[in-house]
Motif scaffolding. Sequence first.
Motif, PDB file in Angstrom:
ATOM      1  N   ASN A 247      -0.001   9.863  -7.820  1.00 56.02           N
ATOM      2  CA  ASN A 247      -0.751   8.256  -7.944  1.00 56.02           C
ATOM      3  C   ASN A 247      -1.580   7.300  -8.372  1.00 56.02           C
ATOM      4  OD1 ASN A 247      -2.252   8.492  -6.391  1.00 56.02           O
ATOM      5  ND2 ASN A 247      -1.024   8.369  -4.452  1.00 56.02           N
TER       6      ASN A 247
ATOM      7  N   GLY B 170       0.786  -1.567  -0.031  1.00 55.53           N
ATOM      8  CA  GLY B 170       0.029  -0.080  -0.420  1.00 55.53           C
ATOM      9  C   GLY B 170       1.107   0.864   0.023  1.00 55.53           C
ATOM     10  N   PHE B 171       1.701   1.284   0.352  1.00 54.67           N
ATOM     11  CA  PHE B 171       2.792   1.983   0.717  1.00 54.67           C
ATOM     12  C   PHE B 171       3.614   2.790  -0.408  1.00 54.67           C
ATOM     13  CE2 PHE B 171       7.534   4.657   1.424  1.00 54.67           C
ATOM     14  CZ  PHE B 171       6.874   5.367   1.962  1.00 54.67           C
TER      15      PHE B 171
ATOM     16  N   TYR C 218       1.463   4.457  -2.963  1.00 59.50           N
ATOM     17  CA  TYR C 218       0.446   5.463  -3.324  1.00 59.50           C
ATOM     18  C   TYR C 218       2.230   6.400  -3.271  1.00 59.50           C
ATOM     19  CZ  TYR C 218       0.374   9.807  -0.139  1.00 59.50           C
ATOM     20  OH  TYR C 218      -0.347  11.072  -0.067  1.00 59.50           O
TER      21      TYR C 218
ATOM     22  N   LEU D   3      -4.046  11.189  -6.852  1.00 57.46           N
ATOM     23  CA  LEU D   3      -3.272  12.006  -5.648  1.00 57.46           C
ATOM     24  C   LEU D   3      -1.643  12.881  -6.188  1.00 57.46           C
ATOM     25  CD1 LEU D   3      -4.118  10.110  -1.972  1.00 57.46           C
ATOM     26  CD2 LEU D   3      -5.232  11.842  -3.237  1.00 57.46           C
TER      27      LEU D   3
ATOM     28  N   VAL E 251       1.954  13.683  -5.722  1.00 59.34           N
ATOM     29  CA  VAL E 251       3.009  13.088  -4.953  1.00 59.34           C
ATOM     30  C   VAL E 251       4.635  13.273  -4.806  1.00 59.34           C
ATOM     31  CG1 VAL E 251       1.872  10.927  -4.402  1.00 59.34           C
ATOM     32  CG2 VAL E 251       3.335  10.594  -6.620  1.00 59.34           C
TER      33      VAL E 251
ATOM     34  N   PHE F 221      -4.030   6.679  -7.245  1.00 57.57           N
ATOM     35  CA  PHE F 221      -5.260   7.158  -6.433  1.00 57.57           C
ATOM     36  C   PHE F 221      -5.521   8.227  -7.081  1.00 57.57           C
ATOM     37  CE2 PHE F 221      -2.457   4.250  -3.437  1.00 57.57           C
ATOM     38  CZ  PHE F 221      -3.762   3.112  -3.550  1.00 57.57           C
TER      39      PHE F 221
END
Length: 287
Positions: A112, A88-89, A92, A116, A118, A114
Amino acid sequence: MTDLEQRVCQAFDEVVAPESVKRETLAYLACRAAQLESAAQESAEPVPPAASEHPARRRSGAFRAFTFRKAVAAAAACLVVAALGIGGFTAYAQPTAYVGIDVNPSVELCVNRFGLVVETRALNDDGRALLEGVSLEGLGYAEALAALTQSDAFAPYAQEGSFVEINVASDDERQAEELRSQSDACLKQLPCRGSCHAVDEETWQAANAAGMGVGRYRAALELMELDPEVTLEECETMSMRELRDRIAAASGEPSFGQGSGGGAGAGHGSGRGHGEGHGAGRGRGMQ
């Protein structure tokens, strides 16, 4: 393969790490689980009770076997959680799309899976000054783009006579289309004109190798094709408005200011560009 083992393997599929590391880790876990299971089976093997053996002792052996099995299951469950956490990290932090924004400042937003932001990158001095005045990392792309274009630092570049070009590079077509749609929605709110395009990895890499934003790089190639006397270094110092005016003049079309009026002329396009890079720069591959 048990359900728990399947979940462990699926979790490891999500981890971004060298395949050799994942194979070795899974092999170790399988070996350790087999050792625990063997110990559990030995504890569970029926032993003919002696005449004097108390039933409580037999229950104790069964309990130890059950405890071993619980230990195996607990260890596997912990590994699932750990693997998902690592994966998950990594998911992200890993950019899956790169959005170049060119006016006179040239900046790049790394997005990313999702949606977002980054990481942000300045591609020229004006871009560095622009990013110093606004914090975008951790925001959703649409929110980040709105914050950038509505900031005080961006205001001088959002005037009616300006031209903003946004280019999206991503291997994920669905994400690329979503980012283009959000970019168009933002451009329509600006008083200046602009356009949004999808570009392939080859063009994106060539622009980075040249040390330029994708929009400026594509416009520079177009102008140099029309006017061979123009150099890439000259184009690097021009605003997008200047590049568009020079392209219009070289092609015999109406200049930018004599077009179809002000406002945001957001449009879609699929940029194929030129694969060759010009000059030394920061070549980066799609990750």
